[in-house]
Design an enzyme around this catalytic site. Structure first.
Site, short mmCIF file in Angstrom:
data_model
loop_
_atom_site.label_atom_id
_atom_site.label_comp_id
_atom_site.label_asym_id
_atom_site.label_seq_id
_atom_site.Cartn_x
_atom_site.Cartn_y
_atom_site.Cartn_z
N GLU A 122 15.05 -5.46 -4.91
CA GLU A 122 15.34 -5.06 -6.30
C GLU A 122 15.76 -6.26 -7.55
O GLU A 122 16.16 -7.14 -6.45
CB GLU A 122 16.31 -3.68 -6.59
CG GLU A 122 15.36 -2.11 -5.95
CD GLU A 122 15.75 -1.22 -5.85
OE1 GLU A 122 16.55 -1.18 -6.52
OE2 GLU A 122 15.30 -0.18 -5.83
N HIS A 250 17.01 0.74 -18.54
CA HIS A 250 15.79 0.41 -17.22
C HIS A 250 14.94 -0.22 -18.14
O HIS A 250 14.02 0.49 -18.61
CB HIS A 250 15.42 1.64 -16.49
CG HIS A 250 14.88 1.07 -14.90
ND1 HIS A 250 13.99 0.49 -14.80
CD2 HIS A 250 15.18 1.27 -13.59
CE1 HIS A 250 13.56 0.40 -14.03
NE2 HIS A 250 14.59 1.14 -12.97
N ARG A 297 18.73 -6.10 -14.70
CA ARG A 297 18.01 -5.37 -16.01
C ARG A 297 18.55 -5.19 -16.94
O ARG A 297 18.21 -5.24 -17.96
CB ARG A 297 18.49 -3.86 -15.08
CG ARG A 297 17.67 -3.71 -14.15
CD ARG A 297 18.66 -1.90 -13.94
NE ARG A 297 17.69 -1.33 -12.33
CZ ARG A 297 18.11 -0.82 -12.55
NH1 ARG A 297 18.74 0.61 -12.64
NH2 ARG A 297 17.47 -0.33 -10.82
N HIS A 358 19.36 4.35 -18.94
CA HIS A 358 18.64 5.14 -17.03
C HIS A 358 20.29 5.31 -17.08
O HIS A 358 20.11 6.27 -16.14
CB HIS A 358 18.89 3.72 -17.20
CG HIS A 358 17.97 3.94 -15.44
ND1 HIS A 358 17.02 5.28 -14.85
CD2 HIS A 358 18.96 3.78 -13.55
CE1 HIS A 358 16.97 5.00 -13.40
NE2 HIS A 358 18.19 3.38 -12.79
N ARG A 393 25.11 -2.02 -13.78
CA ARG A 393 25.26 -1.94 -12.52
C ARG A 393 23.65 -3.23 -11.94
O ARG A 393 22.89 -2.90 -12.68
CB ARG A 393 25.08 -0.77 -12.54
CG ARG A 393 24.24 -0.12 -11.38
CD ARG A 393 24.44 1.31 -11.11
NE ARG A 393 23.07 1.79 -11.85
CZ ARG A 393 22.08 2.52 -11.27
NH1 ARG A 393 21.92 1.96 -10.14
NH2 ARG A 393 21.37 2.50 -11.91
#
Ligand code: FAD
Ligand code: SIN
Length: 529
Positions: A122, A250, A297, A358, A393
């Site tokens: 990811e 997100h 992100r 998110h 994160r």
């Protein structure tokens, strides 16, 4: 009613259940959960859980990726500890009965349980290290843990019990301020959502595992239960909170405006080759970061937000067609079926996407044992702030943090009840609801919630400014006063308690955002550098 237990757990997601299973051999455990036991963000997690399982990867690389995503403000010791503990915690999940996908059994000789885990990649990860169960990892984790908890004779799970406030010396009539040393937690007051009765739960140790606060915003991937209750409770109890300005958006939620919560399109799809495109079908991430669609992100969400604003559009596209039909249908069955149900065949069509709130990186400040600033009160999972995430994160580090800290908190709590001989205080009063009246106008709650979510989305979202934050603060003041007045005269119901908590969380986000005078991680203001 009054109840007394050894361990009181508020929340039945990955954090609460993992903690409960670990402490259960040492005492009576009661889990309170405000909805159905399996309802929470855990169940919706798609991508998976990050861990270094094989020599082709290394702890150092995972540590490095986490520190880079966190934009230089993670707690390095916490990062190292969490990532090194990960493989042990993953093996425990498997022992509880959680299944992760494994590589195909080509030789027909290796027993299923011995085959290597199939790993995804990811955004922000330099290696394939995401353990997953198709594209519905959270559902599988929640199933496995809940079944194990239900089998345990020392664990009682009580659904539709809404924790309103933690009980401290304040409820014994003492003045408690944030400077009071040794604030102590004796348990919680909880609303039985079916009878509207408020019960007193006393415990030697209390764990808050109440999840996130995505519903502060109008567009969120988080379920309706994510209303920041644990953070708001600790705020009212004068405990220490941290890093709430770092709300993670997100990049890719499915654009389907009427749907709440917004359906997530997992980042693992970009890991498998899907790319972001503008409304003309052209790639644009090269303008923003050399890691393109797989940049961390915060960068990707800001890039999408900017492209949408430049063109005045409500959504852009994720193009997954290069992944191939078979891989899409077999590897991402939930997303394939969901998109098809609204007329999008992801093997042929591009997917309309937009960012959505998110994950809350900040929360109840805890030490490495999951202990909060309030004695006998622990926190784990999304409601806590451990220092792992810093300013942003890294994908799939949240489920990991939850299991690692649930373990650490459990070990500390077990020691705590063995040495802590103090009995729950019999002088603690029951909740006093005298003189309260039934609020007959739900619109006072629903409209206020809607206003709050729009204010936060428009003024305290992906891109901020001093003026926007000031405006949000001023508008919030009015909403706060009106809602306190309603709360103080009403018989309590869940939506009113949630609204009050959302207002408290919004206030804290704005306050911390105004105090952060530098652009870092997820906090980005046009007035700062
Ligand atoms: P939750 O699972 O949210 O559980 C909270 C619990 O607290 C619930 O049981 C709720 O009922 C209870 N509760 C809350 N308030 C009260 C109250 N006042 N009284 C009583 N009970 C209360 N992270 C990853 O690492 N990998 C992923 O792939 C991933 N995918 C995600 C996909 C989606 C759509 C979302 C929304 C999040 C995703 N995340 C992912 C984040 C991750 O799922 C969450 O951070 C994590 O599951 C939180 O677990 P938790 O146990 O802290 O809280
Ligand atoms: C996703 O699957 O993209 C979500 C992963 C996460 O939130 O960590």
């Amino acid at each position: 009613m009054r109840y007394e237990v050894d361990f009181l757990v508020v929340g039945s997601g990955i954090a609460g259940l993992s903690f409960a299973l670990k402490v259960a051999p040492y005492g009576k455990v009661c889990i309170l959960t405000k909805g159905a036991a399996d309802e929470g963000s855990t169940r919706y997690a798609q991508g998976g859980i990050a861990a270094v399982m094989y020599d082709s990867d290394s702890f150092d690389k995972h540590i490095h990726d986490t520190l880079v995503a966190g934009d230089g403000i993670c707690d390095r010791e916490v990062v190292e500890m969490t990532i090194r503990e990960a493989p042990d915690r993953i093996r425990e999940l498997v022992q509880y009965g959680v299944e992760f996908d494994r590589v195909p059994n080509t030789e027909h000789r290796t027993p299923d349980a011995e085959r290597r885990f199939d790993l995804h990649r990811e955004g922000g990860h330099s290696e394939f290290r995401i353990l997953h169960h198709k594209d519905n990892t959270g559902e599988e984790i929640e199933r496995g843990l809940l079944e194990a908890a239900r089998r345990h004779p020392n664990i009682e799970i009580k659904e539709r019990q809404f924790a309103i406030d933690i009980i401290t010396q304040h409820h014994l009539g003492q003045r408690v301020t944030k400077h009071t040393p040794d604030i102590e937690c004796y348990g919680v007051y909880a609303l039985d959502c079916d009878t509207n009765r408020i019960d007193t739960y006393l415990a030697k140790v209390t764990l808050l595992a109440t999840g996130g606060m995505g519903n502060v915003y109008s567009t969120t991937t988080t379920p309706v239960i994510s209303t920041g209750d644990g953070v708001a409770m600790v705020h009212r109890a004068r405990g220490v909170l941290s890093d709430l300005e770092f709300m993670q958006f997100h990049p890719t939620s499915l654009y389907n405006p009427a749907e709440k919560p917004a359906f997530l399109i997992t980042e693992a799809m970009r890991g498998a080759g899907a790319v972001l495109k503008d409304r003309d079908g052209k790639e644009f991430m090269q303008k923003y970061d050399k890691r393109l669609s797989l940049a961390p992100r915060d960068i990707v969400a800001r890039a999408i937000d900017n492209e949408m604003k430049l063109r005045g559009k409500d959504y852009l596209y994720l193009d997954a067609r290069s992944i191939g039909k078979r891989h899409l249908i077999e590897g991402f069955p939930t997303i394939y079926a969901k998109c098809l149900s609204i007329g999008i065949d992801i093997t042929r069509d591009m997917i309309p996407i937009r960012p959505a709130a998110h994950y809350q990186c900040g929360g109840i400040k805890v030490d490495r044992n999951g202990e909060s600033s309030i004695k006998n009160l622990y926190a784990a999972g999304e409601c806590s702030c451990t220092g792992l995430h810093g300013g942003n994160r890294l994908a799939s580090n949240s489920l990991l943090e939850a299991v690692v800290y649930a373990h650490n908190a459990a070990m500390a709590a077990i020691k705590n009840i063995q040495t802590n001989t103090s009995k729950p205080n019999s002088k603690i009063p029951d909740w006093n609801a005298e003189g309260m009246v039934l609020n007959e106008e739900m619109v006072l709650i629903t409209q206020t919630k809607h206003e709050l979510q729009e204010i936060m989305w428009n003024y305290v979202g992906i891109v901020r400014s001093d003026l926007r934050l000031q405006r949000a603060f001023d508008r919030l003041n009015l909403i706060f006063r009106e809602t306190e007045e309603l709360y103080n005269r009403s018989v309590l119901i869940e939506p009113l308690c949630e609204l009050r908590n959302l207002i408290a969380c919004s206030y804290l986000i704005i306050k911390m955002a105004r105090a952060r005078r530098q652009n870092v991680g997820l906090h980005y203001s046009i007035d700062l550098v």
